[in-house]
Design an enzyme around this catalytic site. Sequence first.
Site, PDB file in Angstrom:
ATOM      1  N   ASP A 162       0.822  -1.210   0.000  1.00  0.00           N
ATOM      2  CA  ASP A 162       0.000   0.000   0.000  1.00  0.00           C
ATOM      3  C   ASP A 162       0.861   1.267   0.000  1.00  0.00           C
ATOM      4  OD1 ASP A 162      -1.856   1.951   0.309  1.00  0.00           O
ATOM      5  OD2 ASP A 162      -2.916   1.017   1.974  1.00  0.00           O
ATOM      6  N   SER A 190      -0.887   4.608   1.157  1.00  0.00           N
ATOM      7  CA  SER A 190      -0.946   4.869   2.596  1.00  0.00           C
ATOM      8  C   SER A 190       0.398   5.331   3.127  1.00  0.00           C
ATOM      9  CB  SER A 190      -1.370   3.616   3.365  1.00  0.00           C
ATOM     10  OG  SER A 190      -2.745   3.404   3.216  1.00  0.00           O
TER      11      SER A 190
HETATM   12  N1  LIG Z   1      -5.271  -1.559   3.558  1.00  0.00           N
HETATM   13  C1  LIG Z   1      -6.303  -1.055   4.199  1.00  0.00           C
HETATM   14  O1  LIG Z   1      -7.110  -1.752   4.744  1.00  0.00           O
HETATM   15  C2  LIG Z   1      -6.437   0.414   4.198  1.00  0.00           C
HETATM   16  C3  LIG Z   1      -5.335   1.145   3.830  1.00  0.00           C
HETATM   17  C4  LIG Z   1      -5.436   2.535   3.797  1.00  0.00           C
HETATM   18  C5  LIG Z   1      -6.630   3.139   4.131  1.00  0.00           C
HETATM   19  N2  LIG Z   1      -7.693   2.408   4.512  1.00  0.00           N
HETATM   20  C6  LIG Z   1      -8.949   3.071   4.854  1.00  0.00           C
HETATM   21  O2  LIG Z   1      -9.482   3.666   3.686  1.00  0.00           O
HETATM   22  C7  LIG Z   1     -10.185   4.848   4.039  1.00  0.00           C
HETATM   23  C8  LIG Z   1      -9.754   6.003   3.153  1.00  0.00           C
HETATM   24  O3  LIG Z   1      -8.456   6.420   3.502  1.00  0.00           O
HETATM   25  P1  LIG Z   1      -7.559   7.274   2.513  1.00  0.00           P
HETATM   26  O4  LIG Z   1      -6.621   8.038   3.331  1.00  0.00           O
HETATM   27  O5  LIG Z   1      -7.037   6.419   1.455  1.00  0.00           O
HETATM   28  O6  LIG Z   1      -8.637   8.234   1.851  1.00  0.00           O
HETATM   29  P2  LIG Z   1      -8.449   9.261   0.657  1.00  0.00           P
HETATM   30  O7  LIG Z   1      -7.012   9.649   0.539  1.00  0.00           O
HETATM   31  O8  LIG Z   1      -9.144   8.734  -0.523  1.00  0.00           O
HETATM   32  O9  LIG Z   1      -9.299  10.509   1.206  1.00  0.00           O
HETATM   33  C9  LIG Z   1      -8.889  11.224   2.338  1.00  0.00           C
HETATM   34  C10 LIG Z   1     -10.080  11.582   3.191  1.00  0.00           C
HETATM   35  O10 LIG Z   1     -10.807  12.645   2.596  1.00  0.00           O
HETATM   36  C11 LIG Z   1     -12.159  12.471   2.932  1.00  0.00           C
HETATM   37  N3  LIG Z   1     -13.014  13.350   2.105  1.00  0.00           N
HETATM   38  C12 LIG Z   1     -13.428  13.202   0.824  1.00  0.00           C
HETATM   39  N4  LIG Z   1     -14.209  14.236   0.454  1.00  0.00           N
HETATM   40  C13 LIG Z   1     -14.275  15.068   1.514  1.00  0.00           C
HETATM   41  C14 LIG Z   1     -14.928  16.314   1.751  1.00  0.00           C
HETATM   42  N5  LIG Z   1     -15.679  16.900   0.837  1.00  0.00           N
HETATM   43  N6  LIG Z   1     -14.782  16.883   2.967  1.00  0.00           N
HETATM   44  C15 LIG Z   1     -14.032  16.298   3.936  1.00  0.00           C
HETATM   45  N7  LIG Z   1     -13.393  15.132   3.775  1.00  0.00           N
HETATM   46  C16 LIG Z   1     -13.520  14.514   2.577  1.00  0.00           C
HETATM   47  C17 LIG Z   1     -12.370  10.983   2.768  1.00  0.00           C
HETATM   48  O11 LIG Z   1     -13.529  10.548   3.456  1.00  0.00           O
HETATM   49  C18 LIG Z   1     -11.087  10.433   3.384  1.00  0.00           C
HETATM   50  O12 LIG Z   1     -11.230  10.177   4.770  1.00  0.00           O
HETATM   51  C19 LIG Z   1      -9.921   5.065   5.517  1.00  0.00           C
HETATM   52  O13 LIG Z   1     -11.021   4.583   6.246  1.00  0.00           O
HETATM   53  C20 LIG Z   1      -8.717   4.234   5.806  1.00  0.00           C
HETATM   54  O14 LIG Z   1      -8.653   3.803   7.138  1.00  0.00           O
HETATM   55  C21 LIG Z   1      -7.630   1.046   4.548  1.00  0.00           C
END
Ligand SMILES: NC(=O)c1ccc[n+]([C@@H]2O[C@H](COP(=O)([O-])OP(=O)(O)OC[C@H]3O[C@@H](n4cnc5c(N)ncnc54)[C@H](O)[C@@H]3O)[C@@H](O)[C@H]2O)c1
Length: 292
Positions: A132, A135
């Site tokens: 990942d 991340s």
């Molecule tokens: N391998 C895994 O299992 C794994 C790895 C990484 C992330 N995740 C999960 O995936 C999810 C997304 O993480 P990410 O960092 O990749 O997200 P991302 O980079 O796609 O987005 C960042 C954040 O911006 C938020 N966002 C989007 N539009 C918005 C708005 N208009 N106003 C305010 N916030 C807004 C999203 O809800 C997200 O929390 C999280 O729940 C994270 O824990 C899981």
Amino acid sequence: MSNKVGAPREINTGESRVALTPDSAVQLAKLGYSSIIETGAGVAAGFSDDAYRAAGVEVAPSAEALWASADVVVKVRPPEPSEVAYLSADKTLISFFYPGQNTELLELAKAKGANVIAMDMVPRISRAQKMDALSSMANIAGYRAVIEAGNNFGRFFTGQVTAAGKVPPAKVLVIGAGVAGLAAIGVATSLGAQTYAFDVRPEVAEQIESMGAEFVYLDFANGEGGGQQDGAATGGYAAPSSPEFREKQLAKFRELAPQIDIVITTALIPGRDAPKLWLADMVAAMKPGSVV
Ligand SMILES: NC(=O)c1ccc[n+]([C@@H]2O[C@H](COP(=O)([O-])OP(=O)(O)OC[C@H]3O[C@@H](n4cnc5c(N)ncnc54)[C@H](O)[C@@H]3O)[C@@H](O)[C@H]2O)c1
């Protein structure tokens, strides 16, 4: 046979990362892959050509030689068209690619018949966590955003009471509480800032609060009992917000702007441009010396 992995020097100005380190080359060798870098590829990241040579990596004198010699090319940034030109049907490219946003680049690679593996499309499932790259980079970006903000902010993060007077803590607003946002919240709270965070996904409220920040709730009724919800989609990712939700969100930010010292925006929607959430009028409403 695809058994030579090669990393060119990143050509984007200011890019100091490199896709292959001497350490990773040693691990690849254990899996039966030889590796090659373009001369100077690791210098900005702190790895000299000699450090690679010591790890058994071949050093190519030019980008052209590198691309000609490697079966699998690993890169950080999406390739420039000049780099796609080096691809062919017997080569594989592994890099960030953002195919959803880079359809032209995708067509160019397709015309070359090359295999492209986009690191940004690795599924966010537990089994894929060690691959990942999104991340790991988001984590650094969130951390770095707070460090950069602190460097540009004229006051302390933490409040102070001394004989000479009282300084209030900095107020930090983090918009988007995914991986980058949570990293930023962690650093901001540990430096003593009064930290607020907003996300369209209501399920992150608990995470935000457990890190010592305050979740900014929105009074928005959408038929499911109100609250954030609107942009929440399946799989932990956000979907684009409705115009009504967006307006509510922006109104909330307008209300907060005059009292916030530092704003860090990390909101993203996979496969699309990031939503623009901190607009010119909000910047204008902030106090002089504030940081975005
Ligand atoms: N391998 C895994 O299992 C794994 C790895 C990484 C992330 N995740 C999960 O995936 C999810 C997304 O993480 P990410 O960092 O990749 O997200 P991302 O980079 O796609 O987005 C960042 C954040 O911006 C938020 N966002 C989007 N539009 C918005 C708005 N208009 N106003 C305010 N916030 C807004 C999203 O809800 C997200 O929390 C999280 O729940 C994270 O824990 C899981």
